[in-house]
Design a protein around this motif. Structure first.
Motif, PDB file in Angstrom:
ATOM      1  N   ARG A 228       4.331  -6.585  -6.569  1.00  0.00           N
ATOM      2  CA  ARG A 228       4.398  -5.324  -5.837  1.00  0.00           C
ATOM      3  C   ARG A 228       3.062  -5.079  -5.148  1.00  0.00           C
ATOM      4  O   ARG A 228       2.004  -5.273  -5.726  1.00  0.00           O
ATOM      5  CB  ARG A 228       4.684  -4.161  -6.795  1.00  0.00           C
ATOM      6  CG  ARG A 228       6.094  -4.092  -7.335  1.00  0.00           C
ATOM      7  CD  ARG A 228       7.046  -3.454  -6.338  1.00  0.00           C
ATOM      8  NE  ARG A 228       6.664  -2.101  -5.979  1.00  0.00           N
ATOM      9  CZ  ARG A 228       7.081  -1.014  -6.639  1.00  0.00           C
ATOM     10  NH1 ARG A 228       7.861  -1.127  -7.699  1.00  0.00           N
ATOM     11  NH2 ARG A 228       6.707   0.181  -6.228  1.00  0.00           N
ATOM     12  N   PRO A 230       1.095  -2.139  -4.196  1.00  0.00           N
ATOM     13  CA  PRO A 230       1.131  -0.689  -4.362  1.00  0.00           C
ATOM     14  C   PRO A 230       0.582   0.044  -3.152  1.00  0.00           C
ATOM     15  O   PRO A 230      -0.500  -0.273  -2.654  1.00  0.00           O
ATOM     16  CB  PRO A 230       0.260  -0.461  -5.594  1.00  0.00           C
ATOM     17  CG  PRO A 230      -0.662  -1.632  -5.624  1.00  0.00           C
ATOM     18  CD  PRO A 230       0.130  -2.796  -5.082  1.00  0.00           C
ATOM     19  N   GLN A 231       1.318   0.996  -2.658  1.00  0.00           N
ATOM     20  CA  GLN A 231       0.874   1.830  -1.548  1.00  0.00           C
ATOM     21  C   GLN A 231       0.274   3.135  -2.061  1.00  0.00           C
ATOM     22  O   GLN A 231      -0.798   3.541  -1.659  1.00  0.00           O
ATOM     23  CB  GLN A 231       2.054   2.113  -0.610  1.00  0.00           C
ATOM     24  CG  GLN A 231       2.665   0.863  -0.015  1.00  0.00           C
ATOM     25  CD  GLN A 231       1.680   0.065   0.828  1.00  0.00           C
ATOM     26  OE1 GLN A 231       0.882   0.629   1.565  1.00  0.00           O
ATOM     27  NE2 GLN A 231       1.744  -1.249   0.712  1.00  0.00           N
ATOM     28  N   GLN A 232       0.979   3.769  -2.966  1.00  0.00           N
ATOM     29  CA  GLN A 232       0.516   4.996  -3.605  1.00  0.00           C
ATOM     30  C   GLN A 232       0.631   4.790  -5.109  1.00  0.00           C
ATOM     31  O   GLN A 232       1.696   4.463  -5.612  1.00  0.00           O
ATOM     32  CB  GLN A 232       1.369   6.193  -3.183  1.00  0.00           C
ATOM     33  CG  GLN A 232       1.125   7.476  -3.955  1.00  0.00           C
ATOM     34  CD  GLN A 232      -0.161   8.179  -3.528  1.00  0.00           C
ATOM     35  OE1 GLN A 232      -0.644   7.983  -2.425  1.00  0.00           O
ATOM     36  NE2 GLN A 232      -0.695   9.021  -4.397  1.00  0.00           N
ATOM     37  N   SER A 233      -0.461   4.946  -5.820  1.00  0.00           N
ATOM     38  CA  SER A 233      -0.450   4.693  -7.261  1.00  0.00           C
ATOM     39  C   SER A 233      -1.182   5.797  -8.004  1.00  0.00           C
ATOM     40  O   SER A 233      -2.022   6.515  -7.444  1.00  0.00           O
ATOM     41  CB  SER A 233      -1.112   3.342  -7.577  1.00  0.00           C
ATOM     42  OG  SER A 233      -0.359   2.270  -7.087  1.00  0.00           O
ATOM     43  N   TRP A 281      -1.921   1.153 -13.763  1.00  0.00           N
ATOM     44  CA  TRP A 281      -1.631   1.630 -12.409  1.00  0.00           C
ATOM     45  C   TRP A 281      -0.120   1.792 -12.328  1.00  0.00           C
ATOM     46  O   TRP A 281       0.616   0.817 -12.514  1.00  0.00           O
ATOM     47  CB  TRP A 281      -2.074   0.609 -11.370  1.00  0.00           C
ATOM     48  CG  TRP A 281      -3.518   0.636 -11.001  1.00  0.00           C
ATOM     49  CD1 TRP A 281      -4.574   0.932 -11.800  1.00  0.00           C
ATOM     50  CD2 TRP A 281      -4.066   0.309  -9.723  1.00  0.00           C
ATOM     51  NE1 TRP A 281      -5.737   0.817 -11.114  1.00  0.00           N
ATOM     52  CE2 TRP A 281      -5.465   0.431  -9.833  1.00  0.00           C
ATOM     53  CE3 TRP A 281      -3.507  -0.087  -8.509  1.00  0.00           C
ATOM     54  CZ2 TRP A 281      -6.322   0.186  -8.766  1.00  0.00           C
ATOM     55  CZ3 TRP A 281      -4.363  -0.328  -7.436  1.00  0.00           C
ATOM     56  CH2 TRP A 281      -5.758  -0.200  -7.562  1.00  0.00           C
ATOM     57  N   ALA A 283       3.162   2.862 -10.071  1.00  0.00           N
ATOM     58  CA  ALA A 283       3.813   3.170  -8.798  1.00  0.00           C
ATOM     59  C   ALA A 283       5.100   3.929  -9.099  1.00  0.00           C
ATOM     60  O   ALA A 283       5.551   3.980 -10.243  1.00  0.00           O
ATOM     61  CB  ALA A 283       4.107   1.889  -8.037  1.00  0.00           C
ATOM     62  N   ASP A 284       5.687   4.523  -8.064  1.00  0.00           N
ATOM     63  CA  ASP A 284       6.929   5.298  -8.219  1.00  0.00           C
ATOM     64  C   ASP A 284       6.776   6.334  -9.333  1.00  0.00           C
ATOM     65  O   ASP A 284       7.712   6.611 -10.085  1.00  0.00           O
ATOM     66  CB  ASP A 284       8.117   4.377  -8.549  1.00  0.00           C
ATOM     67  CG  ASP A 284       8.247   3.227  -7.569  1.00  0.00           C
ATOM     68  OD1 ASP A 284       8.009   3.446  -6.369  1.00  0.00           O
ATOM     69  OD2 ASP A 284       8.580   2.108  -8.003  1.00  0.00           O
TER      70      ASP A 284
END
Length: 328
Positions: A228, A230-233, A281, A283-284
């Protein structure tokens, strides 16, 4: 600043020797059927920890309150490139605020409960005769005993394995609501064990039960995903050097960017200090429930940029390691 642990890496608060006399040798499990260009036994290194009631009791007895209080937080600082973003500074108000969860936190205390407050825990370990702290997270696994953390919280690169490895989920200001769980197996990628490659600074601990109960039965678990970007974590851990004290869970959140220093890691703006190493970390992430998907762990910072933390990309090697750990 203390002598380096490995080339180009500056140690934590104290220098670590790289050899432990009489340390048991690492073992590899030959029963991993995950596809790989090389044999699974060459990509994951495994070390037995506390097996049997007597060894578990010895580890639990080792961690007196005095030793826990005096344990030094682990962290990794690398020489290398500087970031092109302004450095951040953490003040007392930010450290103690209890406002609603923010998507741009740089190190505030997590006061909102949820699953993340249960699945994230403080780690105590001994390396080369010195006691340290890290962070880790319970992840979903068939054995219900698996936590993921940073590789340097399990093994000092090509040096010594950790001993007395103990996980305290939901630790808060000295309270241990679910007790302590000792490790029975430790696993790291071979590239970490042989070369201390920062792109592979991750690993797993498989825990013993406590009073016959698995850690996941107490805390629940976070999902885990591989490959993955990660864009926003959201990153969670127990930072323990000033202005932090290691007594509460803190978090950072925001966008990520690729490391420019030669690793495959990603960076996030974060001023959490040593001791947060190994924290998840996610995500989602849903702040209302505290549930997310673990896509990396807190790994290192650059000396010239203490306000950006980096987490390694969890790729094929991480998947193989996780598959090995969850089956033990």
């Amino acid at each position: 600043m203390t002598p380096p642990l490995v080339p180009r890496v500056l140690g934590p608060l104290v220098a670590l020797s790289l050899v432990v006399a009489g340390a048991p040798s690492a073992t590899a499990d030959p029963t991993d059927n995950a596809p790989s260009a090389r044999s699974p036994s060459s990509s994951v290194v495994r070390q037995s920890a506390a097996h049997g009631p007597a060894e578990q009791a010895d580890v639990l007895a080792y961690w007196t309150r005095e030793r826990m209080d005096e344990a030094v937080p682990l962290g990794r600082l690398l020489d290398g490139v500087t970031a092109d973003l302004p450095q951040l500074h953490l003040g007392p108000a930010q450290r103690s605020r209890t406002a609603a969860p923010r998507s741009t936190s740089t190190g505030e205390r997590w006061t909102h409960g949820g699953r993340v407050a249960r699945t994230t825990g403080k780690v105590y370990l001994t390396m080369d005769g010195r006691d340290f702290t890290c962070s880790a997270s319970v992840v979903n696994a068939e054995n219900r005993d698996t936590v993921l953390t940073a590789g340097h919280c399990l093994k000092d690169g090509a040096g010594s394995w950790a001993r007395n490895w103990t996980f305290v989920p939901a630790y808060a200001d000295g309270r241990e609501p679910y007790g302590r769980f000792t490790a029975r197996e430790l696993l790291v990628p071979a590239r970490w064990a042989k070369k201390a490659d920062e792109s592979f600074d991750f690993g797993a601990a498989v825990l013993n039960t406590t009073d016959g109960t698995h850690v996941q039965d107490h805390t629940g678990a976070q999902r885990v995903a591989f490959n993955r970007q990660p864009q926003q974590s959201y990153a969670f851990g127990y930072p323990s050097t000033p202005p932090y004290r290691g007594d509460h869970l803190h978090y950072c959140s925001g966008g990520t960017r690729a490391d420019r220093g030669g690793t495959t890691a990603n960076g996030m703006r974060c001023v959490m200090t040593r001791g947060s190493s190994g924290g998840p970390w996610l995500a989602d992430f849903d702040p209302a429930t505290g549930i997310g998907t673990l896509v990396s762990v807190i790994s290192f910072k650059y000396v010239a940029d203490p306000s950006t933390q980096y987490g390694p990309r969890l790729g094929a090697e991480a998947r193989r390691l996780y598959q090995r750990a969850r089956a033990l």
